[in-house]
Each structure stands twice: as structure tokens, then as C-alpha cells.
Design a protein around this motif. Structure first.
Motif, PDB file in Angstrom:
ATOM      1  N   HIS A   1       6.845   1.993   1.982  1.00 27.24           N
ATOM      2  CA  HIS A   1       7.470   1.034   2.879  1.00 27.24           C
ATOM      3  C   HIS A   1       7.303  -0.387   2.338  1.00 27.24           C
ATOM      4  O   HIS A   1       8.246  -1.185   2.341  1.00 27.24           O
ATOM      5  CB  HIS A   1       6.861   1.134   4.284  1.00 27.24           C
ATOM      6  CG  HIS A   1       7.245  -0.015   5.167  1.00 27.24           C
ATOM      7  ND1 HIS A   1       8.445  -0.081   5.829  1.00 27.24           N
ATOM      8  CD2 HIS A   1       6.594  -1.162   5.458  1.00 27.24           C
ATOM      9  CE1 HIS A   1       8.506  -1.218   6.495  1.00 27.24           C
ATOM     10  NE2 HIS A   1       7.397  -1.893   6.300  1.00 27.24           N
ATOM     11  N   CYS A   2       6.105  -0.692   1.890  1.00 27.79           N
ATOM     12  CA  CYS A   2       5.838  -2.018   1.314  1.00 27.79           C
ATOM     13  C   CYS A   2       6.716  -2.243   0.086  1.00 27.79           C
ATOM     14  O   CYS A   2       7.293  -3.321  -0.096  1.00 27.79           O
ATOM     15  CB  CYS A   2       4.373  -2.126   0.898  1.00 27.79           C
ATOM     16  SG  CYS A   2       3.207  -1.829   2.226  1.00 27.79           S
TER      17      CYS A   2
ATOM     18  N   SER B   1       0.792  -1.226   0.000  1.00 33.26           N
ATOM     19  CA  SER B   1       0.000   0.000   0.000  1.00 33.26           C
ATOM     20  C   SER B   1       0.827   1.280   0.000  1.00 33.26           C
ATOM     21  O   SER B   1       0.321   2.338  -0.322  1.00 33.26           O
ATOM     22  CB  SER B   1      -0.927   0.015   1.212  1.00 33.26           C
ATOM     23  OG  SER B   1      -0.159  -0.124   2.389  1.00 33.26           O
ATOM     24  N   CYS B   2       2.091   1.187   0.365  1.00 36.18           N
ATOM     25  CA  CYS B   2       2.879   2.421   0.444  1.00 36.18           C
ATOM     26  C   CYS B   2       4.340   2.157   0.097  1.00 36.18           C
ATOM     27  O   CYS B   2       4.716   1.034  -0.208  1.00 36.18           O
ATOM     28  CB  CYS B   2       2.765   3.028   1.843  1.00 36.18           C
ATOM     29  SG  CYS B   2       3.552   1.999   3.111  1.00 36.18           S
TER      30      CYS B   2
HETATM   31 CU   LIG Z   1       3.202  -0.042   3.248  1.00 33.02          CU
END
Ligand SMILES: [Cu+2]
Length: 68
Positions: A15-16, A12-13
Motif C-alpha cells: 500500500h505504501c 512498510s507494505c
Molecule cells: Cu503500507
């Protein structure tokens, strides 16, 4: 060299994106990995004789995402 586009669920972001990129990119035999949040895919170039596709999938799943 083999190139595969994997469909990854749960990203989703950034970081992912980083987590998947790092996990796959650190595998022996992986030449390159390009993760797209827009299309939920990871495009991986790898030497199939050195790193089986299953190992790549498991590395992604170990980060908490699903390869479908
Ligand atoms: Cu994420």
C-alpha cells in the motif's frame, strides 16, 4: 532528464509503495518512478525544469512518509 534516488522512511507494505508511486507518478514532468520496499528508496526520473525536486519530496511527504 534527471534521475535521483530518494531515501524514503516509513514505507512498510505494498500500500505504501502504491501510495508513493501514484503520488510521484501523477506529477507533471515525472517520467518514471520505481519504489523499492527492500531498500526504502524511490528512484525518480524527471524533467527538473518542469518539476523541482522539492515538489517531488513534498508529494511523498504529503502521503505521510519522510524523505531523508
Ligand atoms: Cu503500507
Amino acid at each position: 532528464m534527471t534521475s535521483k534516488i530518494l531515501n524514503v522512511e516509513g514505507m512498510s507494505c505494498d500500500h505504501c509503495k502504491m501510495a508513493v508511486t501514484k503520488a510521484v507518478g501523477s506529477l507533471e514532468g515525472v517520467e518514471s518512478v520505481e519504489v523499492s520496499l527492500e531498500s526504502n528508496t524511490a528512484t525518480v526520473e524527471f524533467e527538473e525544469s518542469r518539476v523541482p525536486l522539492d515538489t517531488i519530496k513534498q508529494a511523498i511527504e504529503a502521503q505521510g512518509y519522510d524523505v531523508v
